[in-house]
Scaffold this motif. Sequence first.
Motif, mmCIF file in Angstrom:
data_model
loop_
_atom_site.group_PDB
_atom_site.id
_atom_site.type_symbol
_atom_site.label_atom_id
_atom_site.label_comp_id
_atom_site.label_asym_id
_atom_site.label_seq_id
_atom_site.Cartn_x
_atom_site.Cartn_y
_atom_site.Cartn_z
ATOM 1 N N LYS A 108 -0.702 12.479 18.296
ATOM 2 C CA LYS A 108 0.515 11.671 18.147
ATOM 3 C C LYS A 108 0.181 10.250 17.711
ATOM 4 O O LYS A 108 0.913 9.643 16.927
ATOM 5 C CB LYS A 108 1.283 11.647 19.475
ATOM 6 N N TYR A 109 -0.929 9.719 18.217
ATOM 7 C CA TYR A 109 -1.337 8.367 17.840
ATOM 8 C C TYR A 109 -1.794 8.323 16.384
ATOM 9 O O TYR A 109 -1.562 7.345 15.676
ATOM 10 C CB TYR A 109 -2.453 7.884 18.762
ATOM 11 N N PHE A 110 -2.451 9.397 15.935
ATOM 12 C CA PHE A 110 -2.893 9.452 14.548
ATOM 13 C C PHE A 110 -1.695 9.516 13.600
ATOM 14 O O PHE A 110 -1.746 8.970 12.499
ATOM 15 C CB PHE A 110 -3.793 10.666 14.331
ATOM 16 N N ARG A 111 -0.638 10.191 14.017
ATOM 17 C CA ARG A 111 0.565 10.242 13.169
ATOM 18 C C ARG A 111 1.228 8.873 13.104
ATOM 19 O O ARG A 111 1.728 8.459 12.061
ATOM 20 C CB ARG A 111 1.568 11.255 13.735
ATOM 21 N N ALA A 112 1.268 8.182 14.239
ATOM 22 C CA ALA A 112 1.922 6.867 14.280
ATOM 23 C C ALA A 112 1.105 5.814 13.548
ATOM 24 O O ALA A 112 1.668 4.954 12.856
ATOM 25 C CB ALA A 112 2.150 6.449 15.730
ATOM 26 N N LEU A 113 -0.234 5.878 13.686
ATOM 27 C CA LEU A 113 -1.128 4.906 13.052
ATOM 28 C C LEU A 113 -2.241 5.662 12.329
ATOM 29 O O LEU A 113 -3.339 5.836 12.876
ATOM 30 C CB LEU A 113 -1.727 3.962 14.100
ATOM 31 N N PRO A 114 -1.981 6.105 11.106
ATOM 32 C CA PRO A 114 -3.001 6.859 10.351
ATOM 33 C C PRO A 114 -4.282 6.045 10.187
ATOM 34 O O PRO A 114 -4.245 4.830 10.003
ATOM 35 C CB PRO A 114 -2.319 7.111 9.002
ATOM 36 N N LEU A 115 -5.411 6.744 10.253
ATOM 37 C CA LEU A 115 -6.696 6.076 10.078
ATOM 38 C C LEU A 115 -6.889 5.582 8.649
ATOM 39 O O LEU A 115 -7.588 4.600 8.416
ATOM 40 C CB LEU A 115 -7.846 7.028 10.433
ATOM 41 N N GLN A 159 -4.095 13.611 5.968
ATOM 42 C CA GLN A 159 -3.231 14.789 5.925
ATOM 43 C C GLN A 159 -3.436 15.567 7.214
ATOM 44 O O GLN A 159 -4.536 15.563 7.785
ATOM 45 C CB GLN A 159 -3.536 15.659 4.714
ATOM 46 N N GLU A 160 -2.388 16.267 7.649
ATOM 47 C CA GLU A 160 -2.448 16.952 8.945
ATOM 48 C C GLU A 160 -1.996 18.399 8.844
ATOM 49 O O GLU A 160 -1.032 18.715 8.154
ATOM 50 C CB GLU A 160 -1.568 16.216 9.969
ATOM 51 N N MET A 161 -2.711 19.271 9.571
ATOM 52 C CA MET A 161 -2.293 20.645 9.793
ATOM 53 C C MET A 161 -2.134 20.820 11.302
ATOM 54 O O MET A 161 -3.093 20.654 12.066
ATOM 55 C CB MET A 161 -3.330 21.642 9.257
ATOM 56 N N VAL A 162 -0.910 21.129 11.739
ATOM 57 C CA VAL A 162 -0.605 21.190 13.167
ATOM 58 C C VAL A 162 -0.832 22.608 13.689
ATOM 59 O O VAL A 162 -0.376 23.581 13.099
ATOM 60 C CB VAL A 162 0.860 20.764 13.424
ATOM 61 N N HIS A 163 -1.533 22.707 14.826
ATOM 62 C CA HIS A 163 -1.732 23.962 15.538
ATOM 63 C C HIS A 163 -1.132 23.828 16.934
ATOM 64 O O HIS A 163 -0.603 22.775 17.287
ATOM 65 C CB HIS A 163 -3.224 24.309 15.595
ATOM 66 N N ASP A 164 -1.206 24.883 17.717
ATOM 67 C CA ASP A 164 -0.553 24.879 19.032
ATOM 68 C C ASP A 164 -1.086 23.785 19.946
ATOM 69 O O ASP A 164 -0.325 23.027 20.546
ATOM 70 C CB ASP A 164 -0.709 26.250 19.713
ATOM 71 N N ASN A 165 -2.411 23.681 20.072
ATOM 72 C CA ASN A 165 -3.009 22.754 21.028
ATOM 73 C C ASN A 165 -3.811 21.630 20.376
ATOM 74 O O ASN A 165 -4.446 20.842 21.082
ATOM 75 C CB ASN A 165 -3.922 23.521 21.989
ATOM 76 N N TYR A 166 -3.813 21.577 19.059
ATOM 77 C CA TYR A 166 -4.584 20.556 18.367
ATOM 78 C C TYR A 166 -4.060 20.399 16.941
ATOM 79 O O TYR A 166 -3.236 21.192 16.471
ATOM 80 C CB TYR A 166 -6.073 20.909 18.343
ATOM 81 N N PHE A 184 -12.889 2.989 5.277
ATOM 82 C CA PHE A 184 -12.043 2.929 6.471
ATOM 83 C C PHE A 184 -11.569 1.510 6.749
ATOM 84 O O PHE A 184 -10.395 1.265 6.999
ATOM 85 C CB PHE A 184 -12.810 3.480 7.669
ATOM 86 N N GLY A 185 -12.501 0.563 6.719
ATOM 87 C CA GLY A 185 -12.146 -0.809 7.065
ATOM 88 C C GLY A 185 -12.637 -1.807 6.043
ATOM 89 O O GLY A 185 -12.239 -1.764 4.881
ATOM 90 N N ILE A 186 -13.544 -2.691 6.462
ATOM 91 C CA ILE A 186 -14.022 -3.748 5.570
ATOM 92 C C ILE A 186 -15.499 -3.585 5.214
ATOM 93 O O ILE A 186 -16.072 -4.458 4.575
ATOM 94 C CB ILE A 186 -13.751 -5.151 6.163
ATOM 95 N N VAL A 187 -16.115 -2.483 5.648
ATOM 96 C CA VAL A 187 -17.507 -2.219 5.287
ATOM 97 C C VAL A 187 -17.519 -1.430 3.983
ATOM 98 O O VAL A 187 -17.041 -0.295 3.926
ATOM 99 C CB VAL A 187 -18.236 -1.438 6.391
ATOM 100 N N PHE A 188 -18.067 -2.042 2.935
ATOM 101 C CA PHE A 188 -18.096 -1.390 1.627
ATOM 102 C C PHE A 188 -19.369 -0.565 1.486
ATOM 103 O O PHE A 188 -20.428 -0.916 2.004
ATOM 104 C CB PHE A 188 -18.041 -2.435 0.507
#
Length: 313
Positions: free
Chosen positions: A245-252, A257-264, A223-227
């Motif tokens: 929406k934040y995850f789409r703008a700034l992926p972790l 990859q994303e699967m979109v549902h009605d409320n999540y 994820f970051g700098i921890v190996f």
Amino acid sequence: MRPPFPPGDRHLQPMPKNLFSRYIWIIDTIRRHGSITRDELNELWCRSDVSDGERLPRRTFYNYRNAIEDLFKINIECDPSTYEYYIDNGGDKHDDSVTDWMLNSAAMSNVLTDARSVSHRVFLEDVPSSRQFLATVITAVKELKPLRFTYSNYTRSNPTPDVTVEPYFLKLFRQRWYVTGRNVREDKIKTYALDRMTGATLLNDKFTLPDDFDPEQYFADCFGIVFSHGEAKRVVIRVEARQAKYFRALPLHHSQQEMVHDNYSIFTYRLKLTPDFVQELLSHGANLTVIEPPELRAMVTESLKATLRNYEN
């Protein structure tokens, strides 16, 4: 050899006051348009703050192209069939990311220079690690020279003196610079934060990068700098619709990859289960739920329980 220029204004203009700002403007404008003719570029140029209301002569543009190639290693090419200019990136995605960061930083610097009159209303994040030793470390990486410094680790009460590292690569993460390389004394690859260094100096020795070491792959599943030497896992999380929406703008992570549902939304990753990744998941609170793997659910759950125990006590 570059393709010929289309016919255009051959008059020369006086030496500009800020060449660097003009180089950045040309690169940024061509990148944003994808491809553009010199007439179109000239029209935008005349409306910009860097032009002083003057056109961009053909010969001056040619000189600027050469300077941009020398300074930034960016090639501005011309399609001889359309006389449209474009940036040839060579298809290297990593080089693109470095170039984007460099141009964004330079462009932001230009914008903020013009915003000095409202500086009391502009608030920026501090990047302390870039002030003192970044240039030294970059030189060490470039010239394959070891670094020696004193290091203050947050987990130790006293600084460690005379740390000698053969620097392999640099990484910027969460507003902090890190260098990864071989600790000579321990013969281990380790990562160090530049803002925890003091007295960093270059040594005169030269080292050789290991043939089997790939900087791109070293943190590829982290994820970051921890190996971690652990195996990368398939990570599945559920995120509420607004937070997604934040995850789409700034992926972790680049594997997102994303699967979109009605409320999540359901996001999937391929990642190693490191402590900094667990902390990132916890920072999203009740808007995020770990679905799998079970060991990651256990790590998150135990951290939440420990927090509750802390408040109960």
